[in-house]
Design an enzyme around this catalytic site. Structure first.
Site, PDB file in Angstrom:
ATOM      1  N   SER A 100      -0.044  -9.504   4.964  1.00 35.01           N
ATOM      2  CA  SER A 100       0.371  -8.195   4.465  1.00 35.01           C
ATOM      3  C   SER A 100       1.859  -7.911   4.590  1.00 35.01           C
ATOM      4  O   SER A 100       2.384  -7.076   3.846  1.00 35.01           O
ATOM      5  CB  SER A 100      -0.420  -7.100   5.181  1.00 35.01           C
ATOM      6  OG  SER A 100      -0.185  -7.135   6.581  1.00 35.01           O
ATOM      7  N   HIS A 139      -5.501  -7.773   0.817  1.00 35.64           N
ATOM      8  CA  HIS A 139      -4.447  -7.759  -0.204  1.00 35.64           C
ATOM      9  C   HIS A 139      -4.650  -8.847  -1.253  1.00 35.64           C
ATOM     10  O   HIS A 139      -3.755  -9.079  -2.071  1.00 35.64           O
ATOM     11  CB  HIS A 139      -3.081  -7.910   0.458  1.00 35.64           C
ATOM     12  CG  HIS A 139      -2.667  -6.718   1.256  1.00 35.64           C
ATOM     13  ND1 HIS A 139      -2.073  -5.618   0.696  1.00 35.64           N
ATOM     14  CD2 HIS A 139      -2.787  -6.458   2.574  1.00 35.64           C
ATOM     15  CE1 HIS A 139      -1.820  -4.723   1.643  1.00 35.64           C
ATOM     16  NE2 HIS A 139      -2.252  -5.207   2.789  1.00 35.64           N
ATOM     17  N   LYS A 145      -7.247  -0.353  -1.381  1.00 35.16           N
ATOM     18  CA  LYS A 145      -6.079  -0.912  -2.066  1.00 35.16           C
ATOM     19  C   LYS A 145      -6.409  -1.082  -3.549  1.00 35.16           C
ATOM     20  O   LYS A 145      -6.499  -0.093  -4.260  1.00 35.16           O
ATOM     21  CB  LYS A 145      -5.652  -2.195  -1.379  1.00 35.16           C
ATOM     22  CG  LYS A 145      -5.203  -1.932   0.081  1.00 35.16           C
ATOM     23  CD  LYS A 145      -4.837  -3.168   0.826  1.00 35.16           C
ATOM     24  CE  LYS A 145      -4.267  -2.832   2.203  1.00 35.16           C
ATOM     25  NZ  LYS A 145      -5.159  -2.056   3.079  1.00 35.16           N
TER      26      LYS A 145
END
Length: 645
Positions: free
Chosen positions: A430, A458, A489
């Site tokens: 990240s 991610h 996300k």
């Protein structure tokens, strides 16, 4: 009570005390703490925990100087304490002869062999009965010698066949050694913290904003008077009878950083978070529109009409929330459907949804890995994995980032341990933007009989043609035991999830405390997540557009001379290193109307500060060009890049 150096004539006891402190700070059994185990690679003691240990050791022994954070093993830590106490060899530590040494030998042998006390017969043959070969024996003798401050090299000690005989040989050899005496040490007064008046003196005004409302301010000299050189790391181990004292001291520091306009975290949005966003600039005292490069809304789904409509419709139908855990009135039909859709999207048999991505790591790791097991983790893994390891109580082994040779070394050393092994790594790291070496991890896991879990926080929505994550990116679907992710996300909602075999997922439902004892996501959020998956599958061009944008900005930043490390994702780290310089560049970037993250400790280690730039599919070509120009201009002004670049 602080102890003085005069109370530590017995170095064997010094070693025991250090072990007790480390055990208390890590929750390890003392027998697990071997003298030559590497703090990070073998014991999973990261820099934050080590700072806590060093502070406790300093306080316990009343040391005047702070111990160096460069110590890597218990042996080195004990030696550092001994040096500080001026007792490289304390006065007649072996005055009681073989009996005192025999006691120390038994203690060292337990740590080196993992035997219980009753298994170590004093007259048992070292090699035939106990399996103590010359290598282990050398480590045992070296540990005892360190404890007593005696020479580690003793002629003929390898000829001893029992612990009793070995104690006699060591006593005879060391009786000829004259130990140095030790003088008591006094505790120096703690330095006063930087006062608020000093920290807040001469705050630097904001750098030029696009609308010209700020004045240009020269970058101050790093050694200028009034600069508070502390970082957030300096407040981790502040001791005081009042546990709120650290909050007051940090408050002074924080106000100084804010006065210098270097900390501007958590400013509230007054609009949707798209390629541009209206934010209330708390430092300027007004709302401003920023180019938004701090959002993880990689595919723009958070603002998609279909997603918003699904959230609203489900909330009207099922209410704001369900006010219960999944086992007690908190399961809605939409939760079941979301788990089915996530499992299908990830192409795995089953899925469990947690209240958040952080709680998914805490719950899954602590449920599956126990104190007798081993957790093997990449050095740069997310903090939720680190905390999951702590909660599990398992031995934690850290391998150097994406270093498969080091991972194999760790796995090989633990091959004979009685418990199981779980390797955990981020799919996309990240703060660095690079991708784990999944083929290497999977290959080594098969060789050494370990299980694998990949955190796709991610990577979901970013990697792979469909955006399903790291396993799709490497064409390794079905080769990873567990895939974990967050839905806050690219999936544009809230919550976390784990997909894997059905029997493992069902086990997690009953043994993950963060699932069993926590309320789950509201039905409206679940409906929005289902709609997000629908849009992803119906509009694969969003992933393609995201990668077009990543490539365009990445190329401009590299051409400008920025260090982007090995980023291969939507996260572009502009690595600067120096914390103050990174904050100053962040200030210059914000003043020019671009919002991104300035990352300092504890987000990254000291000396590795950076700006973290997140690219989305919503950014236009004009946004990307303007962003590149802003970064370049800010870097020239602050000295991150030469003015002629």
């Amino acid at each position: 009570m602080t102890e003085t150096g005069a109370e530590h004539s017995d170095l064997a006891r010094l070693h025991e005390q250090v072990v007790e402190i480390v055990a208390e700070r890590t929750l390890y059994d003392e027998s697990y703490l071997l003298p030559d185990s590497h703090f990070e690679a073998d014991l999973g003691i990261d820099s934050v925990i080590l700072e806590s240990i060093l502070a406790a050791v300093k306080e316990h022994f009343g040391l005047r100087d702070r111990l160096s954070g460069q110590v890597t093993t218990l042996r080195e830590l004990v030696a550092a304490v001994a040096a500080e106490l001026e007792q490289g060899a304390a006065g007649a530590a072996w005055a009681d002869g073989p009996d005192a040494i025999l006691t120390a030998l038994l203690s060292a042998a337990q740590r080196q062999t993992q035997y219980r006390p009753e298994q170590l017969g004093l007259d048992a043959h070292l090699e035939r009965d106990l399996g103590i070969d010359s290598v282990i024996l050398t480590s045992v003798v070296a540990e005892v010698a360190q404890s007593f401050g005696a020479p580690e090299t003793v002629p003929g000690f390898g000829e001893a066949t029992t612990l009793r005989e070995l104690a006699d040989r060591l006593s005879a050899a060391w009786s000829q050694h004259t130990p140095r005496t030790m003088a008591p040490r006094t505790v120096a007064p703690r330095p006063e913290p930087v006062q608020a008046a000093q920290a807040e003196a001469s705050p630097a005004p904001d750098l030029p904003a696009p609308d010209g409302d700020a004045q240009r301010q020269p970058v101050p000299d790093a050694a200028a008077d009034g600069w508070d050189g502390r970082s957030m790391k300096d407040f981790v181990e502040q001791r005081d009878p009042d546990i709120f004292a650290k909050a007051r001291t940090f408050g002074t520091y924080l106000r100084g950083r804010e006065a210098d306009q270097l900390y501007w975290y958590g400013m509230p949005l007054h609009s949707r978070c798209e390629n541009r966003a209206v934010i209330f600039d708390e430092l300027a005292g007004r709302k401003r529109e920023f180019l938004m490069f701090a959002s993880n809304n990689y595919l723009g789904l958070a603002n998609h009409p279909r997603v918003i409509e699904a959230v609203c419709d489900a909330t009207r139908a099922y209410g704001a929330t369900h006010t219960g855990s999944r086992f007690i009135g908190g399961t809605n039909m939409l939760h079941k459907e979301l788990e089915r859709r996530l499992a299908a999207f990830k192409q795995r048999p089953a899925c469990i949804v947690y209240p958040g991505g952080y709680s998914a790591n805490l719950g899954a790791i602590s449920a599956l890995v126990k104190s007798y097991d081993t957790l093997v983790v990449d050095k740069l893994n997310h903090m939720s994995i680190v905390d999951g390891a702590k909660l599990s109580g398992a031995g934690r082994r850290i391998y150097q980032h994406n270093d498969m040779a080091d991972l194999e070394r760790v796995l090989k050393r633990g091959a004979d341990s009685p418990g199981g092994t779980l390797i955990v790594a981020d799919g996309v790291f990240s703060m660095h933007g690079d991708i784990c070496d999944l083929p290497g991890i999977v290959g080594l896991a098969k060789t050494y009989g370990a299980r694998v879990m990949i955190d796709d926080a991610h990577a979901t929505g970013v990697l792979g043609a469909r955006g399903s994550g790291t396993t799709e990116h490497f064409n390794l679907k079905g080769e990873v035991d567990l895939e974990l992710g967050t839905m806050s996300k690219a999936l544009a909602g809230m919550g976390g999830f784990v997909v894997g075999d059905e029997e493992v997922v069902e086990y997690l439902r009953f043994y993950s405390n963060s699932y069993v004892f926590a309320a789950n996501i509201p039905a409206g959020v679940a409906a929005g997540l289902i709609a997000s998956i629908d849009v992803m599958e119906a509009e694969p061009e969003r992933v393609k557009r995201l990668w077009t944008n990543i490539g365009a900005l990445r190329e401009r930043l590299l051409e400008a001379g920025f260090d982007l490390e090995n980023s291969e994702s939507a996260i572009l780290p502009i690595r600067i290193g120096d914390e103050r310089l990174a904050m100053e560049m962040g200030r210059a970037v914000r003043a020019r109307g671009l919002y991104c993250q300035t990352v300092v400790f504890p987000g990254v280690p000291l000396g590795d500060a950076r700006l973290r730039v997140s690219v989305t599919c919503e950014h236009t070509p004009e946004d990307l060009e303007l962003a590149a120009d802003i970064f370049l201009d800010a870097a020239r002004e602050t000295g991150v890049l030469r003015a002629d670049r």
